[in-house]
Motif scaffolding. Structure first.
Motif, PDB file in Angstrom:
ATOM      1  N   LYS A 161       6.579  39.717 -42.926  1.00  0.00           N
ATOM      2  CA  LYS A 161       7.598  40.692 -43.339  1.00  0.00           C
ATOM      3  C   LYS A 161       8.931  40.015 -43.616  1.00  0.00           C
ATOM      4  O   LYS A 161       9.633  40.358 -44.566  1.00  0.00           O
ATOM      5  CB  LYS A 161       7.755  41.776 -42.273  1.00  0.00           C
ATOM      6  N   ILE A 162       9.278  39.017 -42.790  1.00  0.00           N
ATOM      7  CA  ILE A 162      10.527  38.277 -43.008  1.00  0.00           C
ATOM      8  C   ILE A 162      10.447  37.484 -44.312  1.00  0.00           C
ATOM      9  O   ILE A 162      11.405  37.415 -45.075  1.00  0.00           O
ATOM     10  CB  ILE A 162      10.837  37.365 -41.811  1.00  0.00           C
TER      11      ILE A 162
ATOM     12  N   LEU B 204      10.976  39.839 -47.080  1.00  0.00           N
ATOM     13  CA  LEU B 204      12.396  40.189 -47.144  1.00  0.00           C
ATOM     14  C   LEU B 204      13.163  39.096 -47.893  1.00  0.00           C
ATOM     15  O   LEU B 204      13.970  39.378 -48.773  1.00  0.00           O
ATOM     16  CB  LEU B 204      12.937  40.357 -45.724  1.00  0.00           C
TER      17      LEU B 204
ATOM     18  N   HIS C  29      19.983  43.219 -48.344  1.00  0.00           N
ATOM     19  CA  HIS C  29      19.472  43.695 -47.064  1.00  0.00           C
ATOM     20  C   HIS C  29      20.635  43.910 -46.120  1.00  0.00           C
ATOM     21  O   HIS C  29      21.703  43.298 -46.260  1.00  0.00           O
ATOM     22  CB  HIS C  29      18.459  42.712 -46.486  1.00  0.00           C
ATOM     23  N   SER C  30      20.420  44.762 -45.138  1.00  0.00           N
ATOM     24  CA  SER C  30      21.501  45.102 -44.215  1.00  0.00           C
ATOM     25  C   SER C  30      21.797  43.927 -43.281  1.00  0.00           C
ATOM     26  O   SER C  30      20.959  43.049 -43.062  1.00  0.00           O
ATOM     27  CB  SER C  30      21.114  46.329 -43.380  1.00  0.00           C
TER      28      SER C  30
ATOM     29  N   ARG D 113      21.986  44.162 -40.206  1.00  0.00           N
ATOM     30  CA  ARG D 113      21.067  44.317 -39.075  1.00  0.00           C
ATOM     31  C   ARG D 113      19.719  43.649 -39.362  1.00  0.00           C
ATOM     32  O   ARG D 113      19.165  42.944 -38.509  1.00  0.00           O
ATOM     33  CB  ARG D 113      20.886  45.793 -38.766  1.00  0.00           C
ATOM     34  N   GLN D 114      19.179  43.857 -40.571  1.00  0.00           N
ATOM     35  CA  GLN D 114      17.918  43.232 -40.950  1.00  0.00           C
ATOM     36  C   GLN D 114      18.040  41.710 -40.961  1.00  0.00           C
ATOM     37  O   GLN D 114      17.169  41.004 -40.446  1.00  0.00           O
ATOM     38  CB  GLN D 114      17.466  43.702 -42.334  1.00  0.00           C
TER      39      GLN D 114
ATOM     40  N   LEU E 107      18.387  40.319 -37.390  1.00  0.00           N
ATOM     41  CA  LEU E 107      17.111  40.355 -36.694  1.00  0.00           C
ATOM     42  C   LEU E 107      16.184  39.257 -37.207  1.00  0.00           C
ATOM     43  O   LEU E 107      15.521  38.572 -36.422  1.00  0.00           O
ATOM     44  CB  LEU E 107      16.448  41.729 -36.858  1.00  0.00           C
ATOM     45  N   ALA E 108      16.157  39.062 -38.516  1.00  0.00           N
ATOM     46  CA  ALA E 108      15.316  38.006 -39.092  1.00  0.00           C
ATOM     47  C   ALA E 108      15.741  36.635 -38.555  1.00  0.00           C
ATOM     48  O   ALA E 108      14.888  35.805 -38.207  1.00  0.00           O
ATOM     49  CB  ALA E 108      15.403  38.034 -40.618  1.00  0.00           C
TER      50      ALA E 108
END
Length: 84
Positions: free
Chosen positions: A35-36, A39, A50-51, A53-54, A57-58
């Motif tokens: 998923k990363i 992204l 992307h945010s 936050r995203q 987290l990544a």
């Protein structure tokens, strides 16, 4: 095609034509890494923002994985090498 599969002890992550087998992460972790990667590809190739936050987290996940695979495993081997 990208695929994530798991056997009993080794997770496999296929990215393009490259297959990565690793005893260092499991199928769930492989799914998260996939998923990363997606992204990152969306950001790089489709100019998809992307945010914060995203992205944060990544980065945390990547840092944790690198620390777990390369640092903590070596420290544990050195510290507990004589213990069963």
């Amino acid at each position: 095609m990208n695929d994530v599969t798991a056997s009993t002890s080794v997770a496999s992550l296929t990215i393009g034509s490259t297959r990565m087998d690793s005893p260092h992460f499991d199928a769930y972790q492989s799914t998260i890494l996939h998923k990363i990667r997606a992204l990152g590809n969306a950001a790089a190739h489709e100019i998809t923002p992307h945010s914060d936050r995203q992205l944060g987290l990544a980065m945390n996940i990547a840092e944790h994985l690198l620390k777990d695979v390369y640092i903590l495993s070596k420290q544990a081997e050195a510290e507990f090498k004589d213990e069963s």
